[in-house]
Write a protein that holds these residues in place. Structure first.
Motif, PDB file in Angstrom:
ATOM      1  N   UNK A 125       0.817  -1.210   0.000  1.00 43.48           N
ATOM      2  CA  UNK A 125       0.000   0.000   0.000  1.00 43.48           C
ATOM      3  C   UNK A 125       0.852   1.261   0.000  1.00 43.48           C
ATOM      4  N   UNK A 126       2.132   1.150   0.367  1.00 49.55           N
ATOM      5  CA  UNK A 126       2.977   2.341   0.388  1.00 49.55           C
ATOM      6  C   UNK A 126       3.313   2.822  -1.015  1.00 49.55           C
ATOM      7  N   UNK A 127       3.197   1.960  -2.008  1.00 47.30           N
ATOM      8  CA  UNK A 127       3.346   2.423  -3.391  1.00 47.30           C
ATOM      9  C   UNK A 127       2.179   3.314  -3.774  1.00 47.30           C
ATOM     10  N   UNK A 128       0.979   2.941  -3.353  1.00 46.63           N
ATOM     11  CA  UNK A 128      -0.189   3.791  -3.573  1.00 46.63           C
ATOM     12  C   UNK A 128       0.019   5.150  -2.914  1.00 46.63           C
ATOM     13  N   UNK A 129       0.515   5.146  -1.688  1.00 45.24           N
ATOM     14  CA  UNK A 129       0.771   6.397  -0.981  1.00 45.24           C
ATOM     15  C   UNK A 129       1.880   7.194  -1.661  1.00 45.24           C
ATOM     16  N   UNK A 130       2.922   6.520  -2.117  1.00 45.18           N
ATOM     17  CA  UNK A 130       4.036   7.209  -2.774  1.00 45.18           C
ATOM     18  C   UNK A 130       3.574   7.917  -4.042  1.00 45.18           C
ATOM     19  N   UNK A 131       2.686   7.286  -4.792  1.00 43.91           N
ATOM     20  CA  UNK A 131       2.172   7.920  -6.002  1.00 43.91           C
ATOM     21  C   UNK A 131       1.336   9.156  -5.654  1.00 43.91           C
ATOM     22  N   UNK A 132       0.573   9.075  -4.573  1.00 44.29           N
ATOM     23  CA  UNK A 132      -0.197  10.242  -4.128  1.00 44.29           C
ATOM     24  C   UNK A 132       0.735  11.372  -3.686  1.00 44.29           C
ATOM     25  N   UNK A 133       1.806  11.022  -2.974  1.00 43.86           N
ATOM     26  CA  UNK A 133       2.784  12.024  -2.535  1.00 43.86           C
ATOM     27  C   UNK A 133       3.455  12.674  -3.741  1.00 43.86           C
ATOM     28  N   UNK A 134       3.806  11.878  -4.727  1.00 39.13           N
ATOM     29  CA  UNK A 134       4.467  12.412  -5.920  1.00 39.13           C
ATOM     30  C   UNK A 134       3.585  13.439  -6.623  1.00 39.13           C
ATOM     31  N   UNK A 135       2.300  13.137  -6.731  1.00 34.09           N
ATOM     32  CA  UNK A 135       1.382  14.086  -7.375  1.00 34.09           C
ATOM     33  C   UNK A 135       1.231  15.353  -6.541  1.00 34.09           C
TER      34      UNK A 135
ATOM     35  N   UNK B 166       3.208  20.256  -7.016  1.00 34.59           N
ATOM     36  CA  UNK B 166       2.825  21.654  -6.821  1.00 34.59           C
ATOM     37  C   UNK B 166       3.962  22.463  -6.205  1.00 34.59           C
ATOM     38  N   UNK B 167       4.865  21.790  -5.482  1.00 38.50           N
ATOM     39  CA  UNK B 167       6.034  22.454  -4.893  1.00 38.50           C
ATOM     40  C   UNK B 167       7.273  22.311  -5.763  1.00 38.50           C
ATOM     41  N   UNK B 168       7.031  21.839  -7.021  1.00 37.73           N
ATOM     42  CA  UNK B 168       8.121  21.636  -7.978  1.00 37.73           C
ATOM     43  C   UNK B 168       9.185  20.681  -7.437  1.00 37.73           C
ATOM     44  N   UNK B 169       8.727  19.661  -6.752  1.00 37.25           N
ATOM     45  CA  UNK B 169       9.590  18.584  -6.274  1.00 37.25           C
ATOM     46  C   UNK B 169       9.281  17.348  -7.109  1.00 37.25           C
ATOM     47  N   UNK B 170      10.291  16.842  -7.791  1.00 33.83           N
ATOM     48  CA  UNK B 170      10.111  15.677  -8.651  1.00 33.83           C
ATOM     49  C   UNK B 170      10.339  14.391  -7.878  1.00 33.83           C
ATOM     50  N   UNK B 171       9.302  13.565  -7.781  1.00 35.14           N
ATOM     51  CA  UNK B 171       9.376  12.319  -7.013  1.00 35.14           C
ATOM     52  C   UNK B 171       9.179  11.136  -7.953  1.00 35.14           C
ATOM     53  N   UNK B 172      10.191  10.293  -8.034  1.00 33.32           N
ATOM     54  CA  UNK B 172      10.068   9.039  -8.761  1.00 33.32           C
ATOM     55  C   UNK B 172       9.582   7.950  -7.825  1.00 33.32           C
ATOM     56  N   UNK B 173       8.880   6.970  -8.369  1.00 34.94           N
ATOM     57  CA  UNK B 173       8.345   5.868  -7.559  1.00 34.94           C
ATOM     58  C   UNK B 173       8.752   4.547  -8.195  1.00 34.94           C
ATOM     59  N   UNK B 174       9.545   3.776  -7.451  1.00 37.85           N
ATOM     60  CA  UNK B 174       9.959   2.441  -7.879  1.00 37.85           C
ATOM     61  C   UNK B 174       9.195   1.421  -7.039  1.00 37.85           C
ATOM     62  N   UNK B 175       8.296   0.706  -7.673  1.00 41.58           N
ATOM     63  CA  UNK B 175       7.470  -0.285  -6.970  1.00 41.58           C
ATOM     64  C   UNK B 175       8.208  -1.617  -6.930  1.00 41.58           C
ATOM     65  N   UNK B 176       8.341  -2.173  -5.715  1.00 37.07           N
ATOM     66  CA  UNK B 176       9.067  -3.433  -5.515  1.00 37.07           C
ATOM     67  C   UNK B 176       8.111  -4.438  -4.867  1.00 37.07           C
ATOM     68  N   UNK B 177       7.272  -5.097  -5.655  1.00 37.37           N
ATOM     69  CA  UNK B 177       6.298  -6.014  -5.057  1.00 37.37           C
ATOM     70  C   UNK B 177       6.914  -7.315  -4.563  1.00 37.37           C
ATOM     71  N   UNK B 178       8.004  -7.745  -5.189  1.00 37.98           N
ATOM     72  CA  UNK B 178       8.664  -8.973  -4.749  1.00 37.98           C
ATOM     73  C   UNK B 178       9.781  -8.601  -3.780  1.00 37.98           C
ATOM     74  N   UNK B 179       9.576  -8.886  -2.516  1.00 35.52           N
ATOM     75  CA  UNK B 179      10.563  -8.587  -1.486  1.00 35.52           C
ATOM     76  C   UNK B 179      11.695  -9.616  -1.525  1.00 35.52           C
TER      77      UNK B 179
END
Length: 352
Positions: A240-250, A254-267
């Motif tokens: 679920x933290x990938x879902x949250x990370x994508x929300x944070x990135x969006x 607005x603050x011109x901060x570029x956030x990449x999201x690397x999803x790692x489902x296989x631990x």
């Protein structure tokens, strides 16, 4: 212990209206007790009902060796859908998780493919030795899907599986998967069946959010996927933290901060190649976000990978603390422990 677990299970049926939760904020409406077991979907978010149960039913049409097994939790792990479709291939083992795992191993030995469900706390803590000795050591073809992973229950330490990834990562032969949403769960189920050997999957149940279908995402066992790029921060996340990370990135756009999201489902096995490639790009802070204690999970797995390879970005972790967590409403607890969208965004901005 089993009787206490049964009381907690029955409690889910009747909780609905009583007020509750520690640390309530006067500026916010007082949450009801039902928020302890609320869906992790935000208000208005797209969801899909019981993706695991429906995917397993579809897969079982072609894979006649699949059987469903649970320990008094079919309704709460969406396995009741399989039980309704294939009653002669469903086994209700009662409140006996150790027996459940031992029986699943025996059935796998006879050529069946058991999909076993319970709560993550019961598989990782109560039945750990039975999984270790009868399933993992024998490399049996058992698929373990466990609900209430991490902080997805407000019931407190008895039902919060904050250490499950650390425990199953340490188990030889065990594949460990932490899917993000309903779209991914539907793809993980056949991938689990295609893998020969034991698998542990964190299970999201009920009305599960839909997120990754908007990113043209396809699950591949053992592979991490870059969902979006960003020049300032790389968030490496699972579940679920990938879902949250994508929300944070969006939000941080607005603050011109570029956030990449690397999803790692296989631990486990970990996609070290992709992690090293993305983390080695200069000028980006690396933040690992996980719905798990900061000890022994994805964060430490990534940190070890970076250290051994000599890759040294600015590194931070977002995860649950090394303590027994409080009981209360999930939104309150997620804010308290820093894994809500608001808390994540504030942490990243502060670090920058």
């Amino acid at each position: 212990m089993a009787a206490g677990a049964g009381r907690a299970r029955r409690r889910e049926d009747r909780m609905s209206t009583a007020t509750a939760t520690p640390g309530s904020n006067a500026a916010k409406p007082r949450l009801k007790t039902s928020a302890m077991i609320a869906s992790i979907a935000a208000e208005g978010q797209r969801t899909k009902p019981a993706p695991f149960g429906h995917a397993l039913v579809e897969l079982a049409k072609q894979r006649t060796e699949i059987v469903g097994m649970t320990a008094d939790l079919a309704k709460y792990t969406d396995l009741h859908i399989f039980a309704q479709a294939y009653p002669d291939r469903f086994y209700q083992m009662g409140m006996a998780e150790q027996l459940l795992m031992g029986a699943a191993s025996g059935m796998a030995h006879e050529g069946m493919m058991p999909f076993v469900t319970t709560y993550a706390v019961f598989a990782s803590r109560r039945a750990y030795d039975f999984v270790h000795q009868t399933i993992a050591e024998e490399n049996r073809n058992v698929k373990i899907a466990c609900a209430l992973p991490g902080l997805t229950s407000g019931y407190g330490p008895s039902h919060q599986a904050a250490e499950d990834l650390a425990l199953f990562r340490a188990m030889p032969n065990m594949v460990v998967i932490d899917p993000c949403d309903a779209h991914e769960i539907e793809q993980v189920v056949p991938a689990m069946a295609a893998h020969q050997g034991p698998v542990y999957m964190r299970l999201l149940r009920g009305n599960v959010p839909l997120v990754l279908d908007e990113y043209d995402y396809t699950f591949e066992l053992g592979k991490a996927k870059l969902l979006r790029d960003g020049a300032d921060v790389l968030v490496i996340s699972s579940g679920i933290m990938t879902m949250r990370a994508l929300e944070v990135a969006q939000r941080l756009e607005a603050d011109k901060i570029g956030v990449g999201v690397l999803h790692v489902p296989t631990i486990k096995p970990l996609d070290t190649e992709t992690i090293l490639r993305e983390a080695a790009r200069t000028g980006r802070m690396v933040v690992v976000a996980e719905n798990h204690t900061v000890i022994g999970g994805l964060g430490e797995a990534v940190a070890g990978t970076l250290l051994r390879a000599g890759v040294a970005p600015v590194f931070r972790q977002i995860g649950l603390p090394d303590e027994f967590l409080k009981a209360g409403a999930l939104p309150t607890l997620h804010d308290l422990y820093g894994i809500s969208t608001d808390a994540m965004a504030a942490s990243i901005k502060g670090w920058l």
